[in-house]
Design a protein around this motif. Sequence first.
Motif, PDB file in Angstrom:
ATOM      1  N   GLU A 232       0.819  -1.217   0.000  1.00 11.15           N
ATOM      2  CA  GLU A 232       0.000   0.000   0.000  1.00 11.15           C
ATOM      3  C   GLU A 232       0.851   1.264   0.000  1.00 11.15           C
ATOM      4  O   GLU A 232       0.410   2.312  -0.475  1.00 11.15           O
ATOM      5  CB  GLU A 232      -0.938  -0.019   1.209  1.00 11.15           C
ATOM      6  CG  GLU A 232      -1.989  -1.123   1.120  1.00 11.15           C
ATOM      7  CD  GLU A 232      -2.681  -1.400   2.439  1.00 11.15           C
ATOM      8  OE1 GLU A 232      -2.330  -0.731   3.448  1.00 11.15           O
ATOM      9  OE2 GLU A 232      -3.563  -2.283   2.473  1.00 11.15           O
ATOM     10  N   ALA A 233       2.081   1.184   0.509  1.00 11.48           N
ATOM     11  CA  ALA A 233       2.949   2.361   0.587  1.00 11.48           C
ATOM     12  C   ALA A 233       3.736   2.614  -0.694  1.00 11.48           C
ATOM     13  O   ALA A 233       4.524   3.561  -0.750  1.00 11.48           O
ATOM     14  CB  ALA A 233       3.926   2.204   1.746  1.00 11.48           C
ATOM     15  N   THR A 234       3.545   1.822  -1.733  1.00  9.29           N
ATOM     16  CA  THR A 234       4.282   2.031  -2.984  1.00  9.29           C
ATOM     17  C   THR A 234       4.005   3.432  -3.520  1.00  9.29           C
ATOM     18  O   THR A 234       2.847   3.843  -3.618  1.00  9.29           O
ATOM     19  CB  THR A 234       3.867   0.981  -4.032  1.00  9.29           C
ATOM     20  OG1 THR A 234       4.238  -0.310  -3.551  1.00  9.29           O
ATOM     21  CG2 THR A 234       4.550   1.236  -5.371  1.00  9.29           C
ATOM     22  N   PRO A 235       5.045   4.200  -3.862  1.00  9.87           N
ATOM     23  CA  PRO A 235       4.844   5.568  -4.345  1.00  9.87           C
ATOM     24  C   PRO A 235       3.921   5.633  -5.564  1.00  9.87           C
ATOM     25  O   PRO A 235       3.917   4.720  -6.403  1.00  9.87           O
ATOM     26  CB  PRO A 235       6.260   6.024  -4.706  1.00  9.87           C
ATOM     27  CG  PRO A 235       7.149   5.182  -3.856  1.00  9.87           C
ATOM     28  CD  PRO A 235       6.470   3.854  -3.754  1.00  9.87           C
ATOM     29  N   ALA A 236       3.175   6.718  -5.651  1.00  9.19           N
ATOM     30  CA  ALA A 236       2.226   6.881  -6.746  1.00  9.19           C
ATOM     31  C   ALA A 236       2.905   6.824  -8.099  1.00  9.19           C
ATOM     32  O   ALA A 236       2.355   6.280  -9.065  1.00  9.19           O
ATOM     33  CB  ALA A 236       1.483   8.208  -6.586  1.00  9.19           C
ATOM     34  N   ALA A 237       4.126   7.370  -8.185  1.00 11.00           N
ATOM     35  CA  ALA A 237       4.829   7.377  -9.475  1.00 11.00           C
ATOM     36  C   ALA A 237       5.121   5.962  -9.941  1.00 11.00           C
ATOM     37  O   ALA A 237       5.023   5.653 -11.144  1.00 11.00           O
ATOM     38  CB  ALA A 237       6.122   8.173  -9.358  1.00 11.00           C
ATOM     39  N   LYS A 238       5.468   5.080  -9.016  1.00 13.36           N
ATOM     40  CA  LYS A 238       5.768   3.702  -9.395  1.00 13.36           C
ATOM     41  C   LYS A 238       4.485   2.931  -9.716  1.00 13.36           C
ATOM     42  O   LYS A 238       4.462   2.079 -10.609  1.00 13.36           O
ATOM     43  CB  LYS A 238       6.576   3.007  -8.305  1.00 13.36           C
ATOM     44  CG  LYS A 238       7.993   3.562  -8.207  1.00 13.36           C
ATOM     45  CD  LYS A 238       8.890   2.742  -7.309  1.00 13.36           C
ATOM     46  CE  LYS A 238      10.319   3.285  -7.357  1.00 13.36           C
ATOM     47  NZ  LYS A 238      11.257   2.500  -6.528  1.00 13.36           N
ATOM     48  N   ARG A 239       3.412   3.219  -9.017  1.00  7.06           N
ATOM     49  CA  ARG A 239       2.127   2.613  -9.368  1.00  7.06           C
ATOM     50  C   ARG A 239       1.721   3.015 -10.784  1.00  7.06           C
ATOM     51  O   ARG A 239       1.280   2.180 -11.576  1.00  7.06           O
ATOM     52  CB  ARG A 239       1.041   3.055  -8.391  1.00  7.06           C
ATOM     53  CG  ARG A 239       1.197   2.560  -6.975  1.00  7.06           C
ATOM     54  CD  ARG A 239      -0.063   2.876  -6.199  1.00  7.06           C
ATOM     55  NE  ARG A 239       0.070   2.613  -4.783  1.00  7.06           N
ATOM     56  CZ  ARG A 239      -0.936   2.296  -3.984  1.00  7.06           C
ATOM     57  NH1 ARG A 239      -2.167   2.200  -4.482  1.00  7.06           N
ATOM     58  NH2 ARG A 239      -0.756   2.075  -2.701  1.00  7.06           N
ATOM     59  N   ALA A 240       1.876   4.294 -11.063  1.00  7.50           N
ATOM     60  CA  ALA A 240       1.496   4.784 -12.392  1.00  7.50           C
ATOM     61  C   ALA A 240       2.337   4.130 -13.484  1.00  7.50           C
ATOM     62  O   ALA A 240       1.825   3.815 -14.570  1.00  7.50           O
ATOM     63  CB  ALA A 240       1.639   6.303 -12.448  1.00  7.50           C
ATOM     64  N   LEU A 241       3.619   3.909 -13.200  1.00  8.00           N
ATOM     65  CA  LEU A 241       4.498   3.282 -14.182  1.00  8.00           C
ATOM     66  C   LEU A 241       4.047   1.855 -14.488  1.00  8.00           C
ATOM     67  O   LEU A 241       4.054   1.417 -15.646  1.00  8.00           O
ATOM     68  CB  LEU A 241       5.939   3.288 -13.669  1.00  8.00           C
ATOM     69  CG  LEU A 241       7.026   2.816 -14.632  1.00  8.00           C
ATOM     70  CD1 LEU A 241       7.071   3.667 -15.886  1.00  8.00           C
ATOM     71  CD2 LEU A 241       8.385   2.828 -13.934  1.00  8.00           C
ATOM     72  N   ILE A 242       3.621   1.134 -13.451  1.00  6.78           N
ATOM     73  CA  ILE A 242       3.131  -0.234 -13.644  1.00  6.78           C
ATOM     74  C   ILE A 242       1.875  -0.229 -14.510  1.00  6.78           C
ATOM     75  O   ILE A 242       1.758  -0.983 -15.485  1.00  6.78           O
ATOM     76  CB  ILE A 242       2.858  -0.897 -12.279  1.00  6.78           C
ATOM     77  CG1 ILE A 242       4.173  -1.139 -11.535  1.00  6.78           C
ATOM     78  CG2 ILE A 242       2.087  -2.208 -12.457  1.00  6.78           C
ATOM     79  CD1 ILE A 242       3.986  -1.531 -10.076  1.00  6.78           C
ATOM     80  N   GLU A 243       0.947   0.633 -14.174  1.00  2.00           N
ATOM     81  CA  GLU A 243      -0.317   0.682 -14.928  1.00  2.00           C
ATOM     82  C   GLU A 243      -0.101   1.199 -16.342  1.00  2.00           C
ATOM     83  O   GLU A 243      -0.790   0.783 -17.282  1.00  2.00           O
ATOM     84  CB  GLU A 243      -1.319   1.544 -14.184  1.00  2.00           C
ATOM     85  CG  GLU A 243      -1.770   0.916 -12.869  1.00  2.00           C
ATOM     86  CD  GLU A 243      -2.825   1.730 -12.151  1.00  2.00           C
ATOM     87  OE1 GLU A 243      -3.836   1.146 -11.738  1.00  2.00           O
ATOM     88  OE2 GLU A 243      -2.626   2.954 -11.995  1.00  2.00           O
ATOM     89  N   GLN A 244       0.870   2.075 -16.499  1.00  2.00           N
ATOM     90  CA  GLN A 244       1.193   2.605 -17.822  1.00  2.00           C
ATOM     91  C   GLN A 244       1.598   1.492 -18.784  1.00  2.00           C
ATOM     92  O   GLN A 244       1.372   1.580 -19.995  1.00  2.00           O
ATOM     93  CB  GLN A 244       2.337   3.614 -17.672  1.00  2.00           C
ATOM     94  CG  GLN A 244       2.891   4.200 -18.945  1.00  2.00           C
ATOM     95  CD  GLN A 244       4.093   5.086 -18.653  1.00  2.00           C
ATOM     96  OE1 GLN A 244       4.097   5.846 -17.679  1.00  2.00           O
ATOM     97  NE2 GLN A 244       5.133   4.978 -19.459  1.00  2.00           N
ATOM     98  N   HIS A 245       2.181   0.429 -18.237  1.00  2.00           N
ATOM     99  CA  HIS A 245       2.604  -0.695 -19.065  1.00  2.00           C
ATOM    100  C   HIS A 245       1.529  -1.762 -19.216  1.00  2.00           C
ATOM    101  O   HIS A 245       1.798  -2.853 -19.721  1.00  2.00           O
ATOM    102  CB  HIS A 245       3.894  -1.300 -18.506  1.00  2.00           C
ATOM    103  CG  HIS A 245       5.094  -0.435 -18.720  1.00  2.00           C
ATOM    104  ND1 HIS A 245       5.673  -0.242 -19.955  1.00  2.00           N
ATOM    105  CD2 HIS A 245       5.811   0.324 -17.851  1.00  2.00           C
ATOM    106  CE1 HIS A 245       6.702   0.578 -19.836  1.00  2.00           C
ATOM    107  NE2 HIS A 245       6.817   0.934 -18.574  1.00  2.00           N
TER     108      HIS A 245
END
Length: 318
Positions: A103-116
């Motif tokens: 749950e603490a994963t930074p938003a930027a890294k979450r967005a990068l995962i979803e971007q792919h």
Amino acid sequence: MIVERPDIEAAARRVAPHIRHTPVLRLAAGEAGGLGLDHPVTLKLDSLQVTGSFKPRGAFNRMLAAAPAPEAGVIAASGGNHGAAVAHAARALGLRAEIFVPEATPAAKRALIEQHGARLVAAGRDYEAAFEACRARAAETGALLVHAYDQEEVVAGAGTLARELEADAPELTHVLVAVGGGGLLGGVLAWYADSGVEVIAVEPGNCPTLTVAMLAGRPQPAPVGGIAADSLGARRIGRIAFALAGRRLARGVVVADSAIAEAQRRLWRACRIAAEPGGATALAALVSGAWTPPEGARVGVVVCGANADPGEVAAPPG
């Protein structure tokens, strides 16, 4: 469960069409002064790898070695960088991907995962909790599990970084590498085995997986915290890395969060290299004096991740 050079050679053949051969940056003593060093240093910039970290090397190798993948696709747990790598590799290979993150994963890294193109699931407070949820889901769906650091194919894929480094900088006598779960450390140790090159493991004091394991004589739960936890915050060192470290590691050192942040700032100011905390951890050993090269050493440092906000990297202390 020991990875050897032939495993890395095979991995290099598989992943070559899908990854970048990342550059080295040689800094003479005068240039290295901008990093606060009085000796030359060679930086291996895998921060310029696809998705911004070394992780695609292992992700691609795991998927290609296991081909054909099951209909359910692939699944992984990650603090961020591994998830982005698995998502990218899955899309490149035409596979579905599901990624579990703390749950603490930074938003930027979450967005990068979803971007792919992966399906993202937030589960639990730390990587270990996310991994348990991921493993249960894999048993349910039959998806191929791509471990972040403790599978032979993942470690061998990470070892392709060291293979490139040796080819591009054969003069090195010492190589510094950051430690989290140990996938990268294991790959580097496997490649440089019996070469005469000494590998120095560097870990944050707030995520001391290797130190805890070495003291106990086996992988054990370790604290997870600090500024590098999203990339180096495994709860315990992987079995493969631990076995390799017991046979081949020259030395392990621990660095403070303040040294990691300072290494980030110096990389940016002196070289305009944006590194996330985990990516700057190996350099922090030199910046802080936690490890001092012996006279005549030719030192290489792996900069393994760049997924950070440049504004935060360049921010002044405290």
